[in-house]
Structures are given as C-alpha cells and as structure tokens.
Design an enzyme around this catalytic site. Structure first.
Site, PDB file in Angstrom:
ATOM      1  N   LYS A  24       1.018  -1.356  -0.069  1.00  0.00           N
ATOM      2  CA  LYS A  24      -0.030   0.044  -0.091  1.00  0.00           C
ATOM      3  C   LYS A  24       0.770   1.282  -0.106  1.00  0.00           C
ATOM      4  O   LYS A  24       0.439   2.359  -0.560  1.00  0.00           O
ATOM      5  CB  LYS A  24      -0.966  -0.083   1.134  1.00  0.00           C
ATOM      6  CG  LYS A  24      -2.126  -0.990   1.079  1.00  0.00           C
ATOM      7  CD  LYS A  24      -3.306  -0.746   1.853  1.00  0.00           C
ATOM      8  CE  LYS A  24      -4.296  -1.788   1.763  1.00  0.00           C
ATOM      9  NZ  LYS A  24      -5.457  -1.634   2.627  1.00  0.00           N
ATOM     10  N   LYS A  27     -10.177  -3.410  -4.911  1.00  0.00           N
ATOM     11  CA  LYS A  27     -10.932  -2.469  -5.126  1.00  0.00           C
ATOM     12  C   LYS A  27     -10.059  -1.267  -5.718  1.00  0.00           C
ATOM     13  O   LYS A  27     -10.544  -0.474  -6.306  1.00  0.00           O
ATOM     14  CB  LYS A  27     -11.542  -1.540  -3.629  1.00  0.00           C
ATOM     15  CG  LYS A  27     -12.066  -2.504  -2.634  1.00  0.00           C
ATOM     16  CD  LYS A  27     -12.419  -1.807  -1.471  1.00  0.00           C
ATOM     17  CE  LYS A  27     -12.557  -2.977  -0.439  1.00  0.00           C
ATOM     18  NZ  LYS A  27     -12.592  -2.416   1.055  1.00  0.00           N
ATOM     19  N   LYS A  80      -4.362 -10.230  -6.859  1.00  0.00           N
ATOM     20  CA  LYS A  80      -5.443 -10.349  -6.336  1.00  0.00           C
ATOM     21  C   LYS A  80      -6.844  -9.398  -6.826  1.00  0.00           C
ATOM     22  O   LYS A  80      -6.248  -8.271  -7.210  1.00  0.00           O
ATOM     23  CB  LYS A  80      -5.619 -10.529  -4.691  1.00  0.00           C
ATOM     24  CG  LYS A  80      -5.203  -9.100  -4.049  1.00  0.00           C
ATOM     25  CD  LYS A  80      -5.664  -9.261  -2.780  1.00  0.00           C
ATOM     26  CE  LYS A  80      -5.782  -7.670  -2.354  1.00  0.00           C
ATOM     27  NZ  LYS A  80      -5.837  -7.253  -1.139  1.00  0.00           N
TER      28      LYS A  80
HETATM   29  P1  TYM Z   1     -10.426  -5.255   3.215  1.00  0.00           P
HETATM   30  O1  TYM Z   1     -11.217  -4.071   3.684  1.00  0.00           O
HETATM   31  O2  TYM Z   1      -9.200  -4.847   2.270  1.00  0.00           O
HETATM   32  O3  TYM Z   1     -11.049  -6.534   2.742  1.00  0.00           O
HETATM   33  C1  TYM Z   1     -12.175  -6.947   3.464  1.00  0.00           C
HETATM   34  C2  TYM Z   1     -11.999  -8.660   3.353  1.00  0.00           C
HETATM   35  O4  TYM Z   1     -12.232  -9.090   1.969  1.00  0.00           O
HETATM   36  C3  TYM Z   1     -11.370  -9.945   1.959  1.00  0.00           C
HETATM   37  N1  TYM Z   1     -10.705  -9.976   0.564  1.00  0.00           N
HETATM   38  C4  TYM Z   1     -10.402 -10.688  -0.311  1.00  0.00           C
HETATM   39  N2  TYM Z   1     -10.767 -12.234  -0.226  1.00  0.00           N
HETATM   40  C5  TYM Z   1     -10.598 -12.848  -1.273  1.00  0.00           C
HETATM   41  N3  TYM Z   1     -10.231 -12.726  -2.507  1.00  0.00           N
HETATM   42  C6  TYM Z   1     -10.124 -11.381  -2.519  1.00  0.00           C
HETATM   43  N4  TYM Z   1      -9.330 -10.815  -3.793  1.00  0.00           N
HETATM   44  C7  TYM Z   1     -10.180 -10.361  -1.543  1.00  0.00           C
HETATM   45  N5  TYM Z   1      -9.723  -8.988  -1.562  1.00  0.00           N
HETATM   46  C8  TYM Z   1     -10.209  -8.722  -0.173  1.00  0.00           C
HETATM   47  C9  TYM Z   1      -9.977  -9.742   2.690  1.00  0.00           C
HETATM   48  O5  TYM Z   1      -9.093 -10.487   3.112  1.00  0.00           O
HETATM   49  C10 TYM Z   1     -10.846  -9.162   4.101  1.00  0.00           C
HETATM   50  O6  TYM Z   1     -11.336 -10.279   4.717  1.00  0.00           O
HETATM   51  N6  TYM Z   1      -7.406  -5.220   7.300  1.00  0.00           N
HETATM   52  C11 TYM Z   1      -8.994  -5.555   6.876  1.00  0.00           C
HETATM   53  C12 TYM Z   1      -9.801  -4.937   7.637  1.00  0.00           C
HETATM   54  C13 TYM Z   1      -9.775  -5.277   8.994  1.00  0.00           C
HETATM   55  C14 TYM Z   1     -10.302  -6.286   9.827  1.00  0.00           C
HETATM   56  C15 TYM Z   1     -10.127  -5.996  11.042  1.00  0.00           C
HETATM   57  C16 TYM Z   1     -10.420  -7.717   9.238  1.00  0.00           C
HETATM   58  C17 TYM Z   1      -9.671  -4.070  10.043  1.00  0.00           C
HETATM   59  N7  TYM Z   1      -9.990  -4.781  11.289  1.00  0.00           N
HETATM   60  C18 TYM Z   1     -10.239  -7.144  11.925  1.00  0.00           C
HETATM   61  C19 TYM Z   1     -10.918  -8.466  10.239  1.00  0.00           C
HETATM   62  C20 TYM Z   1     -10.855  -8.406  11.668  1.00  0.00           C
HETATM   63  C21 TYM Z   1      -8.949  -4.992   5.376  1.00  0.00           C
HETATM   64  O7  TYM Z   1      -8.104  -4.039   4.854  1.00  0.00           O
HETATM   65  O8  TYM Z   1      -9.761  -5.830   4.762  1.00  0.00           O
END
Ligand code: TYM
Length: 327
Positions: free
Chosen positions: A112, A196, A193
């Site tokens: 990032k 967004k 992957k």
């Molecule tokens: P974020 O917002 O980037 O993504 C949310 C969830 O979607 C999953 N994900 C995917 N799974 C499969 N294939 C993909 N291409 C793909 N892209 C995204 C991510 O693995 C995630 O589960 N740091 C986290 C948010 C967060 C969080 C937490 C999660 C903050 N605090 C506590 C769990 C527990 C994040 O940026 O997810």
C-alpha cells in the site's frame, strides 16, 4: 457458550466479489451458530487519504450491503469502528507492545505504501489497530481472505505477548479461511488479487455492477492459452480462478463443473458463469436499494455500537488495570 466471531471491512470503495467470497459470505454463514460482531473499519480507511463526504457515504453504503447480503441485526452486531472509542485506546496500547521490526515485515504495508510520496504513520501501525479490533471482543474466530493472514498471525503474537507480560487478558483468536474463494484473483491478470484499488475496473466484479456490466466483464476476462477447462492454478491460473468463482457462486464442486464443461469452449463456460453471477447478485442488489431507502441503517448502527461498547469497554478496563494506567 457460543463462540465469538469478529471481522471487518474497510469502507474504501465499491465492495468486490473478492471481498464477498473471501469474507462477507462467511459472515452470513457464521451468524447463526456464533456471537458475531461485524465492523465497518472507518479508522483503517483514513490511513490513506479519503474525501470526508465520500467516506461518510461509503460507511452507510457498506452497512446497507452488510444487511443486503443477509446479515441480520437480531443475530449479529453491526457497527462502525469509530463509534466505539475503545478501538483507538487499545490500538495505542498495542502500538506500545508491537515491535517496529514486526510492522516493517507486513507485506500489505509495503504494497500500500509503494510508490507513494508520503506514507502516514497510521498506515504503518495499522496492524496494531486491527489487533485491537479483534482482541477487544475476546474473539475466537476471524473470517477473512488470505491477504489478512499475516495480520492475523501478528494479532495472535500480540495477544500471547500481552498475556505473558501482564497475565491472561486476551483470547488468542484463530483465523478462518475458506477453501475456495479465500483469494479471488483479478479478471485481467490472475497473478494479482482482485482489489478495489486496481485502476482497471475490468479487473474486478463489483457487488453493485449492473447485469450487463457483469456479463461483459466476465466475457472479457483473460483465459489461458489452450482451450481446456480444468482446475490447475499453476498452469492455468486464469481459468482456475473463474472455476473457483463459479463453484462458490453455484454451489457445484470444481469437479462437477469440469465434467459439465468437458469438450466445451471458454465461450459457453463464461456465458454461464456470467449468468450465474447475475442470478446470485441481482437479489442482493434489489435488497440493497430497499435498505438504503428504508432509513433504518442509522438506527441499526447505533444499536450495534451500544452493544459493541459494552463488550469492548469491559476488555479495555481490564487491560488498563493490568498495564497500570489511569488515576
Ligand atoms: P479489506 O477491507 O481490504 O477486505 C475485506 C475482506 O475481504 C477480503 N478480500 C478478499 N478475499 C478473497 N479474495 C480477494 N481478492 C479479496 N480481497 C479482499 C479480505 O481478506 C478481508 O477479509 N485489514 C482488513 C480490515 C480489518 C479487519 C479487522 C478484518 C480491520 N480490522 C479485524 C478482520 C478483523 C482489510 O483491509 O480488509
């Protein structure tokens, strides 16, 4: 006692099929058998620049999508991270437990931050806030996609370190990854992957893409060189990714799909995948519009925050006591 589940998604843009298959769908499956807390992690979102007006809107949109995919506020606690101040407080305390070296090794920080002129300290310490999110709720299980694995391992390490230093305080959480769908790849490049933030909208299916856009994106998805439909992520990463998506969306196993398309070309396969996606996403999209117009979302989030605060504040009070903070 039911096991405690916690997870979160950033309100940073249009939620993709990757977010849905890797995480959101599991949220729904887990809500019946567990005591689940699902968070909209707006404080994580501001580790990168956000337009304030747009951020507010996206929080509301994501809450509406949580409800549209089937999260039920009677079963799950749905809330916004910044509404529960214990997250910031424990986040700070854990910044004083985590090591610089550990944070430097996080691949997501490197990805990032790459190519950016300025990188905020918040982006660097992000995993400490994520650990706080999870540990505040004495979480047993965290359903996430594969890209969050490293953050989860760090969360476990921090829980163990804190417990060893200050006495048993936190439940040490387990990660929950699904077999198919934990890592959905880009439609234009199966080595990346689905995300967004990819500048090419054709690289991802968004949950709110209209049917024709979904069909077009699937028909333009890259495929591998020969014309065979088989599951082989090494040799045929593009087709394997489409097969994984098809399997999760349709409930058919990969083997069943491979057998069904034996001898057929990519054209038929993609056409059917496009239709399967439209059939799966259209009802979610219809519910999403109804929910947005219902005026219910604010109330649900407020009630969720109240419930979350009770649990989070208990843990925080215990943490402060153990660390020796407060008057
Ligand atoms: P974020 O917002 O980037 O993504 C949310 C969830 O979607 C999953 N994900 C995917 N799974 C499969 N294939 C993909 N291409 C793909 N892209 C995204 C991510 O693995 C995630 O589960 N740091 C986290 C948010 C967060 C969080 C937490 C999660 C903050 N605090 C506590 C769990 C527990 C994040 O940026 O997810």
């Amino acid at each position: 006692m039911k096991s405690r589940v916690f997870s979160g998604i950033q309100p940073t843009g249009l939620i993709t099929l990757g977010n849905y298959l890797g995480a959101l769908r599991q949220f729904v499956d887990l809500q019946d058998q567990s005591d689940a807390f699902y968070c909209i992690v707006d404080m994580h979102a501001i580790t990168l620049p956000q337009d304030p007006h747009q951020l507010k809107e996206r929080i509301h949109d994501l809450a509406s999508l949580y409800l549209a995919v089937g999260l039920d506020p009677q079963k799950s606690t749905l809330f916004v991270q910044s509404d529960v101040s214990a997250h910031s407080e424990l986040g700070w305390i854990l910044q004083c437990v985590v090591h610089m070296g550990e944070l430097s090794r996080m691949t997501q920080f490197k990805e990032k931050g790459e190519g950016k002129e300025v990188v905020t300290a918040g982006l660097f310490t992000y995993p400490a806030l994520m650990a706080a999110d999870i540990l505040l709720y004495q979480t047993h299980l965290v359903p996430v996609g594969d890209d969050q694995k490293q953050h989860l391992e760090l969360t476990r390490d921090l829980a163990l370190r804190f417990n060893a230093r200050f006495g048993d305080t936190f439940t040490v959480p387990d990660i929950m990854l699904i077999k198919q769908g934990a890592r959905i790849m880009s439609l234009d490049d199966p080595s990346k992957k689905m995300s967004k933030s990819n500048p090419n909208p054709g690289s991802r299916i968004e949950m709110l893409d209209p049917p024709d856009v979904i069909r077009k994106k699937v028909s333009r998805a890259v495929t591998d060189s020969d014309r065979q439909i088989r599951f082989d992520p090494q040799e045929k990463p593009a087709v394997s990714n489409l097969l994984a998506i098809f399997s999760v969306i349709s409930g058919q196993s990969i083997d069943e799909l491979v057998a069904a398309y034996d001898g057929k070309g990519y054209g038929d396969f993609k056409k059917d995948l496009g239709e399967a996606l439209v059939a799966h996403l259209s009802p979610i999209q219809a519910r999403y519009e109804d929910i947005r117009q219902s005026g219910e979302v604010e109330r649900i989030l407020q009630q969720g925050a109240e419930k979350a605060r009770q649990v989070a504040n208990d843990t925080l009070a215990n943490v402060k006591e153990r660390v020796g903070l407060g008057g």
